[in-house]
Design a protein around this motif. Structure first.
Motif, short mmCIF file in Angstrom:
data_model
loop_
_atom_site.label_atom_id
_atom_site.label_comp_id
_atom_site.label_asym_id
_atom_site.label_seq_id
_atom_site.Cartn_x
_atom_site.Cartn_y
_atom_site.Cartn_z
N THR A 136 5.29 -4.73 1.97
CA THR A 136 5.65 -4.68 0.56
C THR A 136 6.18 -3.29 0.23
O THR A 136 5.54 -2.28 0.57
N LEU A 137 7.36 -3.21 -0.39
CA LEU A 137 7.95 -1.94 -0.79
C LEU A 137 7.58 -1.62 -2.24
O LEU A 137 7.41 -2.52 -3.07
N GLY A 138 7.47 -0.33 -2.55
CA GLY A 138 7.15 0.09 -3.91
C GLY A 138 7.04 1.60 -3.99
O GLY A 138 7.69 2.32 -3.23
N THR A 139 6.23 2.09 -4.91
CA THR A 139 5.99 3.53 -5.04
C THR A 139 4.52 3.82 -4.77
O THR A 139 3.66 2.97 -5.03
N ALA A 140 4.26 5.03 -4.26
CA ALA A 140 2.88 5.34 -3.88
C ALA A 140 2.57 6.80 -4.11
O ALA A 140 3.47 7.64 -4.20
N SER A 141 1.27 7.08 -4.19
CA SER A 141 0.78 8.46 -4.19
C SER A 141 0.02 8.67 -2.90
O SER A 141 -0.71 7.78 -2.43
N GLY A 153 7.13 -2.87 -5.81
CA GLY A 153 8.43 -2.96 -6.46
C GLY A 153 8.77 -4.40 -6.79
O GLY A 153 7.95 -5.32 -6.63
N SER A 154 10.01 -4.60 -7.22
CA SER A 154 10.43 -5.94 -7.66
C SER A 154 10.84 -6.84 -6.49
O SER A 154 11.03 -8.04 -6.67
N GLY A 155 10.97 -6.26 -5.31
CA GLY A 155 11.39 -7.06 -4.17
C GLY A 155 10.31 -7.99 -3.66
O GLY A 155 9.12 -7.80 -3.91
N THR A 202 14.71 6.53 2.90
CA THR A 202 14.33 7.62 2.00
C THR A 202 14.32 7.14 0.55
O THR A 202 15.01 6.19 0.19
N GLY A 203 13.55 7.82 -0.26
CA GLY A 203 13.48 7.51 -1.68
C GLY A 203 12.08 7.16 -2.12
O GLY A 203 11.31 6.54 -1.36
N ALA A 204 11.74 7.56 -3.36
CA ALA A 204 10.38 7.36 -3.85
C ALA A 204 10.01 5.88 -3.93
O ALA A 204 8.83 5.52 -3.77
N ASP A 205 10.99 5.00 -4.14
CA ASP A 205 10.68 3.57 -4.26
C ASP A 205 10.71 2.86 -2.91
O ASP A 205 10.71 1.63 -2.85
N GLN A 206 10.74 3.63 -1.82
CA GLN A 206 10.73 3.04 -0.48
C GLN A 206 9.39 3.21 0.22
O GLN A 206 9.28 3.01 1.44
N ALA A 207 8.33 3.58 -0.55
CA ALA A 207 6.98 3.57 0.02
C ALA A 207 6.63 2.12 0.38
O ALA A 207 7.21 1.17 -0.16
N PHE A 208 5.70 1.92 1.28
CA PHE A 208 5.37 0.56 1.69
C PHE A 208 3.89 0.43 2.05
O PHE A 208 3.22 1.41 2.37
N THR A 209 3.44 -0.80 1.96
CA THR A 209 2.14 -1.14 2.52
C THR A 209 2.34 -2.19 3.59
O THR A 209 3.31 -2.95 3.56
N LEU A 210 1.43 -2.19 4.56
CA LEU A 210 1.41 -3.21 5.61
C LEU A 210 0.01 -3.81 5.61
O LEU A 210 -0.98 -3.09 5.85
N SER A 211 -0.06 -5.07 5.30
CA SER A 211 -1.39 -5.71 5.24
C SER A 211 -1.43 -6.88 6.20
O SER A 211 -0.45 -7.61 6.36
#
Length: 481
Positions: A136-141, A153-155, A202-211
């Motif tokens: 899942t792509l999105g933003t992260a800290s 994110g919306s994807g 690259t890009g702040a909205d290209q953070a991801f999780t892998l579950s």
């Protein structure tokens, strides 16, 4: 009796070499025509060859100029005062005027990818577990290598099936790469073992999780989890945007290659250096333009020399070819053609005005002082002559030469039509030569038959004469006895 057999017996009665006589008569009848047809055929071969040479020369000239223009080496290029922080290049396909370009840049932060790696496994080929991995792509800290928060994110998340065919680190990496989820995977092996390394764009909205959703019969995939609370993986680099100040205005971009901040310029961010200002300017390609002018003149002179030789009124094979003469006329007018129409009053608009003059013999020469003056005082105008992509109302040299080439090689009224006409004429002559050879053979057959009949009669007369002579001799011998 066959003609060949007749020919072998010719002259046996008369004593005359009638075979040679027949050949001489046939040659006398057709020699002049055959010579005329051969000369006409040779002349057409010369014309066809000359047309081909000229077409090739003008087409090659046109292609070379197009490639030079499209290469971009003649266009004004952006410059950077510190290429260790940011480099600048002209954006491909842009028609922006870069002359006088001036902008200040501060690279406060580079765009970065999220990079995560797992704890080591024994090797990259052993089975880990089966089930489903979801990216899942999105933003992260991120803090201290761990994700502390994540907003999807919306994807749409991407699910990747892991089964007995791909449940090793190597297999899982291939499956992730094949999924097109915006994350690439690789396996890094060292003395500690093998790690799965995951990297986003690259890009702040290209953070991801892998579950992982594990199969109960083959657990283990959760060791690859990336996200909040996933202790088996470490985030080495957090996803972030580039932060750039342009003339004091701070903006963010997801990539380190930015083409929408300065019209016609693509910036490549090399390193972050907050507080350091980099000046973006421009530089005309004066040396390249000067070389282009001289190369153009040299090539023009080669083409024109070929044309002059082939259209010479006394010796030229194309002296009466209207297409070749039309091309020669069009090229001779090229230095006076208006190539630039939207520059300030006083700017050069023709090749003649930048120092390219026509000599009495039709060749071109370059007035170095005049060219240097034009390049110094009106670099934009000279550049436009060789860069049609920059023109708003003028056509440019490449377009002008392309138009001349198109007309010159046309199969309707240009050299293409000439070549077709000469080829047709050549075929007609070939047909006439074939017919002449056939007529000569027919004449040879007819004469051979006629002389054979004559020779037969002469042989009969000679036989009768011999008989009568023998009889008279016999009578005279009897009377004397």
């Amino acid at each position: 009796m066959a003609v060949e057999s007749i020919a072998k017996t010719l002259g046996t009665g008369s004593g005359i070499d009638t075979t040679a006589l027949v050949d001489q008569l046939v040659t006398a009848q057709f020699d002049a025509k055959n010579t005329q047809l051969s000369n006409q055929s040779d002349a057409l071969d010369t014309k066809i060859s000359a047309v081909s040479d000229i077409k090739s020369a003008i087409s090659s000239f046109n292609t070379a100029l197009k490639q030079l223009v499209k290469g971009g080496t003649l266009n004004t290029q952006p410059t950077s005062s510190n290429t260790g922080i940011v480099t600048a290049k002209a954006t491909s396909g842009s028609t922006a005027n870069l002359s006088g370009l001036s902008a200040s840049i501060q690279v406060q932060q580079l765009a970065a990818s999220q990079v995560a790696n797992t704890t080591p496994f024994a090797d990259s080929t052993s089975a880990i577990g089966t089930g489903t991995l979801t990216i899942t792509l999105g933003t992260a800290s991120v803090s201290n290598g761990q994700m502390t928060s994540f907003t999807a994110g919306s994807g749409t998340p991407v699910n990747i099936t892991i089964d007995s065919t791909n449940n090793s680190l190597d297999g899982i990496a291939k499956a992730i790469n094949a999924a097109g989820a915006g994350v690439t995977a690789s396996v890094l092996s060292d003395s500690d073992g093998a790690r799965l390394v995951l990297k986003s764009a690259t890009g702040a909205d290209q953070a991801f999780t892998l579950s992982a959703t594990e199969d109960s019969s083959a657990p283990g995939l959760s060791a690859l989890d990336v996200g909040v609370g996933a202790g088996n993986t470490t985030i080495g680099t957090a996803a972030q945007d580039a932060v750039v100040a342009v003339d004091g205005v701070s903006v963010k971009r997801s990539s380190n290659q930015i083409s929408d901040l300065i019209d016609g310029v693509t910036l490549n961010l090399v390193s972050a250096s907050p507080g350091t200002t980099v000046q973006i300017g421009s530089q005309a390609q004066t040396d390249n333009l000067r070389n282009a002018v001289n190369d153009f003149v040299d090539t023009y002179n080669q083409v024109m020399s070929t044309l002059q030789t082939d259209t010479d009124s006394k010796t030229g094979p194309l002296s009466t070819d209207t297409a070749a003469r039309a091309l020669q006329s069009a090229l001779s007018q090229l230095t006076l053609t208006n190539l630039v129409n939207d520059e300030p009053s006083g700017s050069p608009q023709t090749l003649a005005e930048i120092g390219i003059s026509t000599n009495r013999d039709g060749s071109l020469s370059v007035n170095t002082d005049q060219l240097d003056s034009a390049l110094s005082n009106f670099p934009r105008a000279v550049e436009k002559m060789f860069s049609p992509g920059l023109l708003s109302t003028g056509d440019g040299l490449s377009a002008a030469l392309d138009s001349i080439t198109t007309r010159a090689t046309s199969v309707v009224y240009g050299l293409g039509a000439s070549a077709a006409s000469y080829t047709t004429q050549k075929q007609h002559i070939t047909d006439e030569q074939t017919q002449a050879a056939s007529d000569a053979d027919a004449m040879r057959t007819r004469l051979t038959q006629q002389f054979a009949s004559m020779d037969s009669k002469v042989a009969a007369y000679k036989s009768t004469q011999t008989f009568l002579t023998q009889q008279i001799n016999a009578w005279n011998s009897s009377s004397n006895g």
